[in-house]
Design a protein around this motif. Sequence first.
Motif, PDB file in Angstrom:
ATOM      1  N   TRP A  49      -4.999  23.563 -17.427  1.00  0.00           N
ATOM      2  CA  TRP A  49      -6.037  23.219 -18.398  1.00  0.00           C
ATOM      3  C   TRP A  49      -7.326  22.798 -17.708  1.00  0.00           C
ATOM      4  CZ3 TRP A  49      -8.497  18.456 -19.239  1.00  0.00           C
ATOM      5  CH2 TRP A  49      -9.384  18.461 -20.323  1.00  0.00           C
ATOM      6  N   LEU A  50      -7.216  22.051 -16.601  1.00  0.00           N
ATOM      7  CA  LEU A  50      -8.411  21.652 -15.863  1.00  0.00           C
ATOM      8  C   LEU A  50      -9.198  22.882 -15.411  1.00  0.00           C
ATOM      9  CD1 LEU A  50      -7.226  18.664 -13.618  1.00  0.00           C
ATOM     10  CD2 LEU A  50      -8.850  18.582 -15.505  1.00  0.00           C
ATOM     11  N   CYS A  51      -8.493  23.888 -14.887  1.00  0.00           N
ATOM     12  CA  CYS A  51      -9.161  25.112 -14.435  1.00  0.00           C
ATOM     13  C   CYS A  51      -9.837  25.827 -15.597  1.00  0.00           C
ATOM     14  CB  CYS A  51      -8.149  26.034 -13.753  1.00  0.00           C
ATOM     15  SG  CYS A  51      -7.452  25.375 -12.225  1.00  0.00           S
ATOM     16  N   VAL A  52      -9.129  25.923 -16.724  1.00  0.00           N
ATOM     17  CA  VAL A  52      -9.690  26.596 -17.897  1.00  0.00           C
ATOM     18  C   VAL A  52     -10.905  25.844 -18.411  1.00  0.00           C
ATOM     19  CG1 VAL A  52      -9.251  27.218 -20.297  1.00  0.00           C
ATOM     20  CG2 VAL A  52      -7.510  27.662 -18.571  1.00  0.00           C
ATOM     21  N   CYS A  53     -10.820  24.524 -18.481  1.00  0.00           N
ATOM     22  CA  CYS A  53     -11.922  23.715 -18.993  1.00  0.00           C
ATOM     23  C   CYS A  53     -13.144  23.826 -18.093  1.00  0.00           C
ATOM     24  CB  CYS A  53     -11.476  22.255 -19.118  1.00  0.00           C
ATOM     25  SG  CYS A  53     -12.672  21.179 -19.947  1.00  0.00           S
ATOM     26  N   VAL A  54     -12.935  23.740 -16.787  1.00  0.00           N
ATOM     27  CA  VAL A  54     -14.046  23.861 -15.837  1.00  0.00           C
ATOM     28  C   VAL A  54     -14.719  25.218 -15.966  1.00  0.00           C
ATOM     29  CG1 VAL A  54     -14.583  24.095 -13.386  1.00  0.00           C
ATOM     30  CG2 VAL A  54     -13.208  22.163 -14.175  1.00  0.00           C
TER      31      VAL A  54
END
Length: 219
Positions: free
Chosen positions: A43-48
């Motif tokens: 999720w962190l990668c997607v959000c960034v």
Amino acid sequence: MRDAEARRLWAANLLRAAAVPLTAVVPAFFMDGFTVLGTHLAWLCVCVLCVGTLNVGLCLVLKPSLPPKRSSVANKISRFLKCCIYFFMSCILFHAIIVLYGAPLIESVTETFLFAVLLSTFTTLQCLCMLGPNIQAWIRVFSKNGATSIWENSLQITTTCSILGAWFGAFPIPLDWDRPWQVWPISCSLGATFGYVAGLIIAPLWIHWNQKQLTYKSR
């Protein structure tokens, strides 16, 4: 003129704010078992990626800052490379600060670095999009009465709320509640995200309530 700019700011900030919850919902249709807590690194990668792309796109479309003087292709490439270097340096700096504040030095390096990238996306990337790789402009904007437009006021508020959200998000970690969201760095990254979204909504409201007191001088 200011009313038109305020409407553009409202539209841009609402679009940014709406994009954040979508990063928690849309990927679940394409990735089995995707959840903010269960697959937090994903999720962190997607959000960034989504927030960063949207910020850059909105900056190119809305052009909230004054366009620079006509420059050569070489200067534009140099400016782009400087922005990339500044963003990477910001990620390293945030990573170091987070470790100094108590994050694991050796363990969970990936988690800590992705959290630093998230913070850089919420703060540094916006500064780069609006002000470019100009440290003097950054210092001016974040000094008292340094903003020269409502966009820079919004930048001040959003950046501050993101950092405060990350800081407040660290409070539950040492508590013995044994909750899944207390695992590093879930509460901090969620705090930064909530702070970022709150800043996007608070900024136009604050500007609207204080529009009579806001006077901008060109610098």
